[in-house]
Motif scaffolding. Structure first.
Motif, PDB file in Angstrom:
ATOM      1  N   ILE A   2       0.577  -0.922  -0.120  1.00  0.00           N
ATOM      2  CA  ILE A   2       0.089  -0.128  -0.392  1.00  0.00           C
ATOM      3  C   ILE A   2       0.805   1.251  -0.073  1.00  0.00           C
ATOM      4  O   ILE A   2       0.872   1.868  -0.758  1.00  0.00           O
ATOM      5  CB  ILE A   2      -1.191   0.067   1.159  1.00  0.00           C
ATOM      6  N   GLN A   3       1.965   1.345   0.770  1.00  0.00           N
ATOM      7  CA  GLN A   3       2.606   2.436   0.628  1.00  0.00           C
ATOM      8  C   GLN A   3       3.885   2.154  -0.508  1.00  0.00           C
ATOM      9  O   GLN A   3       3.904   4.085  -0.957  1.00  0.00           O
ATOM     10  CB  GLN A   3       4.134   1.733   1.922  1.00  0.00           C
ATOM     11  N   THR A   4       4.484   1.235  -1.311  1.00  0.00           N
ATOM     12  CA  THR A   4       4.303   1.715  -2.856  1.00  0.00           C
ATOM     13  C   THR A   4       3.767   2.445  -3.605  1.00  0.00           C
ATOM     14  O   THR A   4       4.048   2.903  -4.688  1.00  0.00           O
ATOM     15  CB  THR A   4       4.241   0.169  -2.988  1.00  0.00           C
ATOM     16  N   LEU A   5       1.984   1.805  -3.108  1.00  0.00           N
ATOM     17  CA  LEU A   5       0.883   2.543  -4.133  1.00  0.00           C
ATOM     18  C   LEU A   5       0.983   4.061  -4.086  1.00  0.00           C
ATOM     19  O   LEU A   5       0.795   4.466  -5.582  1.00  0.00           O
ATOM     20  CB  LEU A   5      -0.116   1.304  -3.963  1.00  0.00           C
ATOM     21  N   GLY A   8       3.769   5.859  -5.046  1.00  0.00           N
ATOM     22  CA  GLY A   8       3.630   6.297  -6.655  1.00  0.00           C
ATOM     23  C   GLY A   8       2.150   6.818  -7.188  1.00  0.00           C
ATOM     24  O   GLY A   8       2.541   7.763  -7.886  1.00  0.00           O
ATOM     25  N   ILE A   9       1.437   6.688  -7.058  1.00  0.00           N
ATOM     26  CA  ILE A   9       0.408   7.792  -6.990  1.00  0.00           C
ATOM     27  C   ILE A   9       0.720   9.602  -6.760  1.00  0.00           C
ATOM     28  O   ILE A   9      -0.038  10.428  -7.292  1.00  0.00           O
ATOM     29  CB  ILE A   9      -1.215   7.100  -5.982  1.00  0.00           C
ATOM     30  N   PHE A  10       1.718   9.574  -5.169  1.00  0.00           N
ATOM     31  CA  PHE A  10       1.902  10.921  -5.272  1.00  0.00           C
ATOM     32  C   PHE A  10       3.122  11.444  -5.807  1.00  0.00           C
ATOM     33  O   PHE A  10       2.561  12.516  -6.373  1.00  0.00           O
ATOM     34  CB  PHE A  10       2.814  11.044  -3.943  1.00  0.00           C
ATOM     35  N   TYR A  11       4.205  11.046  -6.655  1.00  0.00           N
ATOM     36  CA  TYR A  11       4.895  10.696  -7.365  1.00  0.00           C
ATOM     37  C   TYR A  11       3.971  11.704  -9.266  1.00  0.00           C
ATOM     38  O   TYR A  11       3.902  12.098 -10.049  1.00  0.00           O
ATOM     39  CB  TYR A  11       6.008   9.970  -7.599  1.00  0.00           C
ATOM     40  N   LEU A  12       2.706  10.771  -8.842  1.00  0.00           N
ATOM     41  CA  LEU A  12       2.837  10.562 -10.805  1.00  0.00           C
ATOM     42  C   LEU A  12       2.004  12.138 -10.926  1.00  0.00           C
ATOM     43  O   LEU A  12       1.355  12.992 -11.693  1.00  0.00           O
ATOM     44  CB  LEU A  12       1.476  10.104 -10.976  1.00  0.00           C
TER      45      LEU A  12
END
Length: 240
Positions: A2-5, A8-12
């Motif tokens: 969940i942390q990785t996902l 990733g959403i943040f950086y996008l």
């Protein structure tokens, strides 16, 4: 997972917002400096808000009452890029002392130039120090707070590196207060991990130190306060 996902959403979202912001800032190039500074604050505020929504990483600020009514030199420990964004959210006019290499970053580096920072060549030695003193006084006289990270690089959660006396030297030369700030951002935005942890970052503003005495003495007073404050923040290593 969940942390990785979430990271990733943040950086996008952060990347897309930065692209939009970059085109927007082109419109501010011929405008007064105040418009360019406003654009920089807008970028930082939206980024911090998006970080909270996407990663669940929020912040608490303490000590706002300690901010002087007049421009000052801000000295803070450095753990991640997060505190640079948060400082933009707190102070209306900032000039960061930063390494010139950051200007070469695509998009972000171009935007950094617009906000009137002090870009130094860290290999220039005394020449870089003279540049900070001269340009720092100009920024302070124009109503800007000058931000200096005295460790020179980022340190992990709970750690504080040795301080240079540049910030204190500028405060003394310009006869303005030295404002210490402590953060624990590295506990959530680690230097060597692109993933962001959820939680609440702490940023504490200490009492302003008057511009008196020698640079080494003033530096030590700021460093002692920051070290003590960081050691009491959540995530700091337990004392033996």
């Amino acid at each position: 997972m969940i942390q990785t996902l979430r990271s990733g959403i943040f950086y996008l979202g952060f990347f897309l917002w930065t692209i939009i912001w970059a085109f927007f800032t082109l419109l501010t190039v011929p405008m007064p400096l105040s418009a360019r500074v406003w654009a920089s604050r807008l970028w930082a505020r939206v980024a911090v808000h998006w970080l909270g929504l996407s990663c669940g990483l929020h912040y608490r600020i303490r000590g706002l009452e300690n901010i002087p009514d007049t421009p000052c030199v801000i000295v803070a420990n450095h753990q991640s890029a997060l505190e640079t964004l948060l400082l933009w959210c707190i102070f209306p006019r900032l000039s960061f002392v930063l390494k010139q290499e950051l200007f070469r970053l695509p998009i972000i580096g171009w935007g950094l130039r617009l906000a009137w920072p002090i870009g130094i060549d860290r290999s220039a030695g005394r020449q870089a120090l003279v540049q900070v003193m001269e340009e720092g006084k100009l920024r302070l006289a124009a109503g800007f707070h000058v931000v200096i990270f005295p460790e020179g690089t980022r340190y992990p959660c709970g750690e504080v590196g040795p301080f240079s006396s540049t910030a204190a030297g500028l405060a003394l030369r310009a006869a303005v207060p030295l404002l210490p700030i402590a953060v624990n951002s590295g506990c959530f935005w680690a230097r060597n991990d692109w993933r962001k942890k959820s939680g609440q970052m702490e940023l504490e503003i200490g009492p302003a130190l008057p511009p008196s005495g020698k640079p080494a003495t003033l530096t030590q007073a700021a460093e002692d306060w920051i070290r003590n404050t960081v050691s009491q923040m959540p995530g700091a290593p337990a004392k033996p």
